[in-house]
Design a protein around this motif. Sequence first.
Motif, short mmCIF file in Angstrom:
data_model
loop_
_atom_site.label_atom_id
_atom_site.label_comp_id
_atom_site.label_asym_id
_atom_site.label_seq_id
_atom_site.Cartn_x
_atom_site.Cartn_y
_atom_site.Cartn_z
N ALA A 1 16.82 26.81 32.09
CA ALA A 1 15.87 27.01 33.20
C ALA A 1 14.44 26.94 32.70
CB ALA A 1 16.15 28.35 33.86
N VAL A 2 14.19 27.62 31.58
CA VAL A 2 12.83 27.62 31.00
C VAL A 2 12.43 26.19 30.61
CG1 VAL A 2 11.46 28.40 29.01
CG2 VAL A 2 12.94 30.02 30.22
N SER A 3 13.38 25.51 29.95
CA SER A 3 13.10 24.16 29.47
C SER A 3 12.85 23.18 30.61
CB SER A 3 14.27 23.69 28.62
OG SER A 3 13.94 22.54 27.94
N VAL A 4 13.65 23.30 31.65
CA VAL A 4 13.49 22.37 32.78
C VAL A 4 12.22 22.68 33.55
CG1 VAL A 4 14.49 21.70 35.01
CG2 VAL A 4 15.96 21.91 33.02
N LEU A 5 12.00 23.95 33.82
CA LEU A 5 10.85 24.33 34.65
C LEU A 5 9.52 24.15 33.90
CD1 LEU A 5 12.28 27.50 36.42
CD2 LEU A 5 11.92 25.23 37.41
N MET A 6 9.49 24.51 32.60
CA MET A 6 8.21 24.48 31.88
C MET A 6 7.94 23.15 31.16
SD MET A 6 7.96 28.36 30.44
CE MET A 6 6.30 28.17 29.81
N TYR A 7 9.04 22.52 30.63
CA TYR A 7 8.79 21.30 29.84
C TYR A 7 9.40 20.04 30.43
CZ TYR A 7 7.76 25.04 26.54
OH TYR A 7 7.26 26.16 25.95
N ASN A 8 10.07 20.21 31.54
CA ASN A 8 10.66 19.07 32.26
C ASN A 8 11.69 18.29 31.43
OD1 ASN A 8 10.91 17.81 34.67
ND2 ASN A 8 9.33 16.27 34.26
N HIS A 9 12.39 19.00 30.51
CA HIS A 9 13.47 18.35 29.73
C HIS A 9 14.80 18.64 30.44
CE1 HIS A 9 10.90 18.99 25.86
NE2 HIS A 9 10.48 17.96 26.60
#
Lengths: 161, 184
Positions: free
Chosen positions: B136-144
């Motif tokens: 969730a953090v990766s998708v929301l903050m870094y768009n990975h």
Amino acid sequence: MSKKDHIHEVLLQYAPLMARIAATHEADQALREDLLQDISLAVWHSVENFIGDSSMKTFIAKVAHNRAVDHVLKETRRQDRHNLSDPLLDLVSTDSHQHSDNTYDLMTAMRRLPLKFRQVISLQLEGFNQAEITHTLGINEANVAKRASRALVQLQKLMEQ
Amino acid sequence: MDPLLEQWQKDYKNATPKLDTAALLSQITSARKKQSIKAWFDLVAGTFVSLFCIYALIFEATSTPEQVLYAILTPLPIGFSIWAFLKRKKLIKSNILDFNALLLFKKQQLINQINYWRLNLIGCSILWAALCITAAVSVLMYNHSTIWLIQLGIGTLVLILTLTRYLYLKYHLKGKLNYIDNLE
């Protein structure tokens, strides 16, 4: 004689005993062969733990019965595959046709017995005395006698069916 | 002796299945060899991986978290190998138990199996939750998104399989224990 040779000799000597115990617990030929292999392997592993508190024959019967119980538990869990009316086509019969029929009936009837009765009766038919059966199954003599008499009655009833 | 019993004894001996003792001996010699090779392989592999972890801890780790990670990992493979070795020994000893002791042993095995899968389920759930948060953090903050979605998919599948296995065993446990009780 090396340790390996000794174990081989023991296995060869008692293979018929182990095969009969396997046959009283499994009707299917392929599964019976697997069980016999399993018993033989268990005997090989366990012979090192033999401390001479009984005869080698009693010790091997104990190991074989334990593996057979394990097999029954596993197979019962897997499916109700112990089709008790399966014919034992490869039975060795040295006597007449009538004798062969009796033999087939005996083995089939034995597999119909509850496990605790089957164990006692198979050991009795193998020629073990009460003390040896007590040692093999770890139950007291009174219990052996009770089970043996009930097993005989049940077996007779099954044979008459 | 009862003549009927005597006749049955004779029939029983005559009912000995046909035996190829040479083939049997060859099969079990080979099976024993395979078991022995497998046991040694497990032990050597476990030791090797633990030694590799020690090597990585000393020569490869560049930060404290890495060192902590390798220090935690080091005893696991060898510990697992020793556990497997002791379990084999225990299984061999079960061959010479009394009938009732054997049944108790079998019941304990079933209970241990349930506990093992319960622990597995808890571990998988924790890892899955951690993966969800990280994803969730990766998708929301870094768009990975792609790699994390794949990992989340695999993690979910593993969790579902573990849960299914646990529920299946739990559902059948009572019946299996009752069956053993009836044998006593």
